[in-house]
Write a protein that holds these residues in place. Structure first.
Motif, short mmCIF file in Angstrom:
data_model
loop_
_atom_site.label_atom_id
_atom_site.label_comp_id
_atom_site.label_asym_id
_atom_site.label_seq_id
_atom_site.Cartn_x
_atom_site.Cartn_y
_atom_site.Cartn_z
N TYR A 1 98.17 83.15 56.80
CA TYR A 1 99.39 83.06 56.45
C TYR A 1 99.55 82.91 54.96
O TYR A 1 100.31 83.45 54.21
CB TYR A 1 100.32 82.04 57.32
CG TYR A 1 100.48 82.37 58.79
CD1 TYR A 1 101.09 83.89 59.26
CD2 TYR A 1 100.35 81.60 59.94
CE1 TYR A 1 101.11 83.93 60.25
CE2 TYR A 1 100.83 82.20 61.17
CZ TYR A 1 100.94 83.44 61.49
OH TYR A 1 101.25 83.74 62.72
N GLN B 1 107.48 80.36 61.69
CA GLN B 1 108.26 79.30 62.31
C GLN B 1 108.00 78.98 63.67
O GLN B 1 107.94 77.79 64.08
CB GLN B 1 109.82 79.89 61.98
CG GLN B 1 111.04 78.69 62.24
CD GLN B 1 112.39 79.39 62.42
OE1 GLN B 1 112.88 79.67 63.58
NE2 GLN B 1 113.01 79.32 61.32
N THR B 2 107.73 79.89 64.55
CA THR B 2 107.32 79.59 65.71
C THR B 2 106.14 78.52 65.93
O THR B 2 106.09 77.67 66.78
CB THR B 2 107.19 80.86 66.74
OG1 THR B 2 108.45 81.70 66.43
CG2 THR B 2 107.00 80.48 68.01
N ILE C 1 109.85 85.89 69.34
CA ILE C 1 110.52 85.92 67.82
C ILE C 1 111.52 86.89 67.81
O ILE C 1 111.99 87.22 66.70
CB ILE C 1 109.51 86.19 66.73
CG1 ILE C 1 108.73 87.47 67.14
CG2 ILE C 1 108.53 84.97 66.75
CD1 ILE C 1 109.05 88.73 66.45
N TYR D 1 112.98 82.51 68.19
CA TYR D 1 112.73 81.79 66.81
C TYR D 1 112.89 83.10 65.95
O TYR D 1 112.94 84.25 66.03
CB TYR D 1 111.45 81.47 66.65
CG TYR D 1 111.58 79.92 67.41
CD1 TYR D 1 111.68 78.79 66.44
CD2 TYR D 1 111.42 79.59 68.64
CE1 TYR D 1 111.63 77.51 67.15
CE2 TYR D 1 111.58 78.50 69.04
CZ TYR D 1 111.48 77.22 68.34
OH TYR D 1 111.62 75.88 69.02
N ALA D 2 112.93 82.74 64.66
CA ALA D 2 113.03 83.63 63.63
C ALA D 2 112.13 84.59 63.05
O ALA D 2 112.12 85.72 62.89
CB ALA D 2 113.65 82.93 62.27
N ASN D 3 110.81 83.93 63.30
CA ASN D 3 109.48 84.71 62.76
C ASN D 3 108.45 83.87 63.36
O ASN D 3 108.39 82.91 64.00
CB ASN D 3 109.45 84.75 61.13
CG ASN D 3 109.61 83.55 60.51
OD1 ASN D 3 109.02 82.53 60.81
ND2 ASN D 3 110.56 83.43 59.70
N GLN E 1 104.96 76.58 63.45
CA GLN E 1 105.06 75.38 63.06
C GLN E 1 106.04 74.53 64.10
O GLN E 1 105.66 73.22 64.21
CB GLN E 1 106.09 75.51 61.72
CG GLN E 1 106.39 74.10 61.16
CD GLN E 1 104.92 73.43 60.65
OE1 GLN E 1 103.91 73.99 60.20
NE2 GLN E 1 105.00 72.02 60.99
N ALA E 2 106.99 75.19 64.88
CA ALA E 2 107.64 74.23 65.70
C ALA E 2 106.65 74.01 66.84
O ALA E 2 106.96 73.00 67.49
CB ALA E 2 108.95 75.21 66.40
#
Length: 439
Positions: free
Chosen positions: A398, A74-75, A38, A69-71, A77-78
């Protein structure tokens, strides 16, 4: 052509073909390891690229490709999407809050016992966070804690000097009141709307975040969001906002934004992660003002039990082929080696998790009393081992953070603290029950 020359030419062709075939065999044998992390900012992203290149020089048969990745959410989920299509990376960085979710997803394999034995000089509190059911799942890599940054140049201009920075919420309020009387155009404090700070305040006061022994003795079924350990700092924050002492960017979890706000030179105090130390020190030097770093301010009278692990660990997806998984594990152990964790600390401010890394830095003359990095490391290492500082473990972490974010924003908008937290607890408990029902 003479026979000797023909034989020589044939030999050269054979050698060339043999060399090409050998090269092709080497190329085909190359193990490709995609690593998701991240750190998208230039210094830390480059550090990752440099380590991957260095590892490849040491192990030519393994090629690691870092992808930023941005955060953390997001990581993850990807990763879930990639796992469904059989394209998961070999190694992925997952935040501490995603630990139970990652285990429940069954997407990951625990680390072999042999790997765990290679990191025994890491801080026990960090290793224990990622050890679930007696098995170590994530290999700890980066851990930070909240610290208070002060623009001492700005404070001196306002006539405020002190040997120590405010270390309680109440002392910080008093300092902000003094600052506003002498420098009306200056903002006193900024830090992001982020549940992480309230999790830390709860731990400092010895309070659990969820039931089930913080989710470590049994599945969490409810939160303790209405506890005084959460309400007290939230009441303080609401009062700071009403008094005009607190300002933020208006974005959730915006550590980058509030750091830039502080580096503008118009805000006296910044509370954010110790992982920003390098950025803050270099940025303030460029803007020609001095910075002092202090420990996280806590409610007055707090027992200061210590801090919860904040950061991430490195995980290997279950679907990865054994040869690739072995290569990913080798890179993860290399990344968390004594020298690399020391180097990572110097560039980022994250805690040097190994005792050997700390000793290396001390031999290099890195830690001196009162220096920024020293304050952050000492604060984390004073943490007592308690159920509160062990940190919460539950799969909907989260989502519950998002619920508390909404409550914080309501309070900053003028809503009453008690009512806001009751609404937040009801919603958070509903989310936990729904998550547990899906298992």
């Amino acid at each position: 052509m003479p026979r000797s020359r023909r034989k020589h030419s044939a030999f050269k062709r054979t050698a060339l073909v043999t060399g090409i075939l050998a090269w092709l065999g080497t190329a085909q044998a190359l193990v490709q390891v995609e690593f998701w992390h991240i750190f998208s900012d230039a210094p830390r992203r480059q550090w990752m690229l440099d380590r991957a290149a260095e590892f490849h020089r040491l192990h030519p048969e393994i090629k690691v490709t870092p992808v930023s990745y941005a955060n953390y959410p997001q990581t993850f989920q990807a990763l879930a999407t990639a796992a469904r299509t059989g394209t998961a990376p070999a190694l992925v960085q997952i935040s501490e809050a995603g630990t139970q979710l990652a285990i429940d997803s069954t997407l990951f394999r625990p680390l072999p016992a042999a790997a765990g034995r290679q990191v025994q000089d890491m801080l026990p509190s960090v290793l224990n966070y990622y050890r679930v059911g007696g098995q170590l799942y994530g290999l700890p890599f980066n851990t930070s804690s909240p610290v208070l940054y002060a623009n001492t140049s700005l404070l001196r201009k306002a006539g405020i000097t002190a040997d120590h920075l405010p270390d309680t919420l109440e002392a910080l309020t008093t300092t902000c009141a003094t600052l506003k009387r002498t420098a009306r155009s200056v903002d006193c404090l900024t830090f992001p709307v982020d549940a992480w700070y309230f999790e830390q305040w709860a731990a400092q006061q010895g309070a659990l975040w969820v039931d089930g022994g913080n989710g470590r003795q049994g599945r969490a079924t409810q939160t303790f969001l209405t506890s005084e350990a959460v309400a007290r700092p939230l009441r303080w924050l609401g009062q700071m906002k009403r008094s005009g002492y607190y300002v933020n960017t208006g974005k959730l979890e915006d550590n980058t934004g509030v750091t830039q706000l502080f580096l503008s030179g118009r805000v006296a105090f910044l509370m954010t992660s110790s992982s920003r130390i390098g950025q803050v020190l270099s940025g303030s030097k460029a803007k020609n003002f001095t910075v002092q770093v202090g420990q996280m301010p806590v409610p007055q009278g707090s027992p200061r039990q210590g801090l919860v692990v904040g950061g991430s660990s490195l995980w290997i997806p279950r679907e990865i082929a054994p040869e690739k998984a072995k290569a990913a594990q080798a890179f993860a152990l290399y990344l968390t080696s004594t020298a690399n964790l020391a180097s990572w600390h110097r560039i980022s401010g994250y805690d040097p998790l190994r005792r050997s890394s700390l000793e290396l830095l001390q031999r290099q003359g890195w830690f001196r009393v009162g220096e920024a990095h020293t304050v952050a490391v000492e604060q984390f290492r004073r943490t007592r081992s308690t159920p509160a500082t062990a940190g919460a473990l539950f799969g909907s972490f989260y989502e519950v953070r998002a619920v508390l974010h909404a409550a914080i924003e309501r309070v900053l908008g003028g809503a009453e603290v008690g009512a806001s937290l009751r609404v937040a607890k009801a919603r958070a408990d509903e989310i936990i029950r729904a998550y547990n029902a899906r298992l």
